[in-house]
Design a protein around this motif. Structure first.
Motif, PDB file in Angstrom:
ATOM      1  N   PHE A   1       0.832  -1.204   0.000  1.00 35.99           N
ATOM      2  CA  PHE A   1       0.000   0.000   0.000  1.00 35.99           C
ATOM      3  C   PHE A   1       0.862   1.247   0.000  1.00 35.99           C
ATOM      4  CE2 PHE A   1      -2.133   3.368   2.420  1.00 35.99           C
ATOM      5  CZ  PHE A   1      -3.218   3.591   1.581  1.00 35.99           C
ATOM      6  N   LEU A   2       1.952   1.275   0.831  1.00 32.29           N
ATOM      7  CA  LEU A   2       2.845   2.440   0.863  1.00 32.29           C
ATOM      8  C   LEU A   2       3.534   2.631  -0.482  1.00 32.29           C
ATOM      9  CD1 LEU A   2       4.432   2.206   4.432  1.00 32.29           C
ATOM     10  CD2 LEU A   2       2.844   3.937   3.578  1.00 32.29           C
ATOM     11  N   ARG A   3       3.944   1.561  -1.123  1.00 32.28           N
ATOM     12  CA  ARG A   3       4.582   1.674  -2.443  1.00 32.28           C
ATOM     13  C   ARG A   3       3.605   2.247  -3.467  1.00 32.28           C
ATOM     14  NH1 ARG A   3       7.718  -4.108  -2.341  1.00 32.28           N
ATOM     15  NH2 ARG A   3       9.310  -3.484  -0.830  1.00 32.28           N
ATOM     16  N   TRP A   4       2.380   1.749  -3.429  1.00 30.41           N
ATOM     17  CA  TRP A   4       1.371   2.286  -4.352  1.00 30.41           C
ATOM     18  C   TRP A   4       1.091   3.761  -4.038  1.00 30.41           C
ATOM     19  CZ3 TRP A   4      -0.829   0.750  -8.754  1.00 30.41           C
ATOM     20  CH2 TRP A   4      -0.682  -0.591  -9.127  1.00 30.41           C
ATOM     21  N   LEU A   5       1.024   4.093  -2.750  1.00 33.07           N
ATOM     22  CA  LEU A   5       0.765   5.475  -2.353  1.00 33.07           C
ATOM     23  C   LEU A   5       1.912   6.381  -2.795  1.00 33.07           C
ATOM     24  CD1 LEU A   5      -1.213   7.297  -0.809  1.00 33.07           C
ATOM     25  CD2 LEU A   5       0.126   6.850   1.240  1.00 33.07           C
ATOM     26  N   ILE A   6       3.154   5.917  -2.574  1.00 33.06           N
ATOM     27  CA  ILE A   6       4.313   6.699  -3.007  1.00 33.06           C
ATOM     28  C   ILE A   6       4.310   6.818  -4.527  1.00 33.06           C
ATOM     29  CG2 ILE A   6       6.840   6.682  -3.167  1.00 33.06           C
ATOM     30  CD1 ILE A   6       6.840   5.442  -0.319  1.00 33.06           C
ATOM     31  N   GLY A   7       4.032   5.736  -5.211  1.00 37.52           N
ATOM     32  CA  GLY A   7       3.972   5.775  -6.686  1.00 37.52           C
ATOM     33  C   GLY A   7       2.885   6.706  -7.175  1.00 37.52           C
ATOM     34  N   PHE A   8       1.707   6.631  -6.540  1.00 37.28           N
ATOM     35  CA  PHE A   8       0.611   7.513  -6.931  1.00 37.28           C
ATOM     36  C   PHE A   8       0.960   8.966  -6.626  1.00 37.28           C
ATOM     37  CE2 PHE A   8      -3.485   9.597  -6.002  1.00 37.28           C
ATOM     38  CZ  PHE A   8      -4.074   9.432  -7.252  1.00 37.28           C
ATOM     39  N   GLY A   9       1.600   9.198  -5.483  1.00 35.66           N
ATOM     40  CA  GLY A   9       2.021  10.572  -5.131  1.00 35.66           C
ATOM     41  C   GLY A   9       3.038  11.096  -6.130  1.00 35.66           C
ATOM     42  N   LEU A  10       4.023  10.272  -6.502  1.00 38.18           N
ATOM     43  CA  LEU A  10       5.011  10.689  -7.491  1.00 38.18           C
ATOM     44  C   LEU A  10       4.361  10.967  -8.840  1.00 38.18           C
ATOM     45  CD1 LEU A  10       8.047   8.360  -6.720  1.00 38.18           C
ATOM     46  CD2 LEU A  10       7.915  10.830  -6.414  1.00 38.18           C
TER      47      LEU A  10
ATOM     48  N   ILE B   1       4.477  14.508 -10.601  1.00 46.18           N
ATOM     49  CA  ILE B   1       4.983  14.629 -11.970  1.00 46.18           C
ATOM     50  C   ILE B   1       3.902  15.251 -12.859  1.00 46.18           C
ATOM     51  CG2 ILE B   1       5.703  13.319 -14.004  1.00 46.18           C
ATOM     52  CD1 ILE B   1       7.154  11.426 -12.082  1.00 46.18           C
ATOM     53  N   SER B   2       2.677  14.832 -12.682  1.00 43.88           N
ATOM     54  CA  SER B   2       1.577  15.380 -13.487  1.00 43.88           C
ATOM     55  C   SER B   2       1.391  16.864 -13.204  1.00 43.88           C
ATOM     56  CB  SER B   2       0.314  14.591 -13.165  1.00 43.88           C
ATOM     57  OG  SER B   2      -0.806  15.223 -13.645  1.00 43.88           O
ATOM     58  N   VAL B   3       1.436  17.253 -11.928  1.00 39.16           N
ATOM     59  CA  VAL B   3       1.278  18.660 -11.559  1.00 39.16           C
ATOM     60  C   VAL B   3       2.462  19.466 -12.095  1.00 39.16           C
ATOM     61  CG1 VAL B   3       1.256  20.256  -9.599  1.00 39.16           C
ATOM     62  CG2 VAL B   3      -0.180  18.238  -9.566  1.00 39.16           C
TER      63      VAL B   3
END
Length: 131
Positions: A106-115, A119-121
């Motif tokens: 979950f933390l990896r997915w959260l970090i990936g989603f945050g990154l 990147i999108s922003v």
């Protein structure tokens, strides 16, 4: 000897001796029978005592077997209790390990989603200012 003459003293003495002898032998026979009956009763009581001893021994054997069975059951229940505790510990340990793995994922997915969001922003910000 005629009826008028009666019995002589010696004949009466002989008859009385015979009656006394018969009575004496009769009492001895009765005494012997009572002695025989007494020995038979004693023998029967001894047999009953022996049977009671046998029953008591069998009861003691059964009681010992029951005590052994009870000890075995206590031992088995203790072993089952220990194995159940070990199984529960293993189950909870596996659950904890599984939760940790899921938390990492979950933390990896959260970090990936945050990154990806960052990147999108940043890409929108850069494309907005450099247009």
């Amino acid at each position: 000897m005629t009826l008028q003459d009666g019995y002589s003293k010696s004949e009466i003495d002989l008859k009385l001796d015979k009656i006394e002898s018969d009575m004496h032998h009769g009492f001895e026979n009765v005494k012997l029978r009572f002695q025989h009956l007494e020995t038979e009763i004693d023998r029967r009581f001894q047999q009953v005592d022996e049977r009671f001893k046998q029953v008591d021994e069998r009861f003691n054997q059964m009681e010992n077997r029951f005590n052994q069975f009870q000890e075995q059951m206590v031992t088995m229940i203790g072993q089952l209790d220990q194995s159940w505790d070990i199984k529960l510990e293993n189950y909870f340990y596996k659950q904890e390990v599984e939760r940790r793995k899921e938390r990492r994922i979950f933390l990896r997915w959260l970090i990936g989603f945050g990154l990806m969001l960052l990147i999108s922003v940043l890409s929108n910000f850069i494309s907005f200012y450099f247009k």
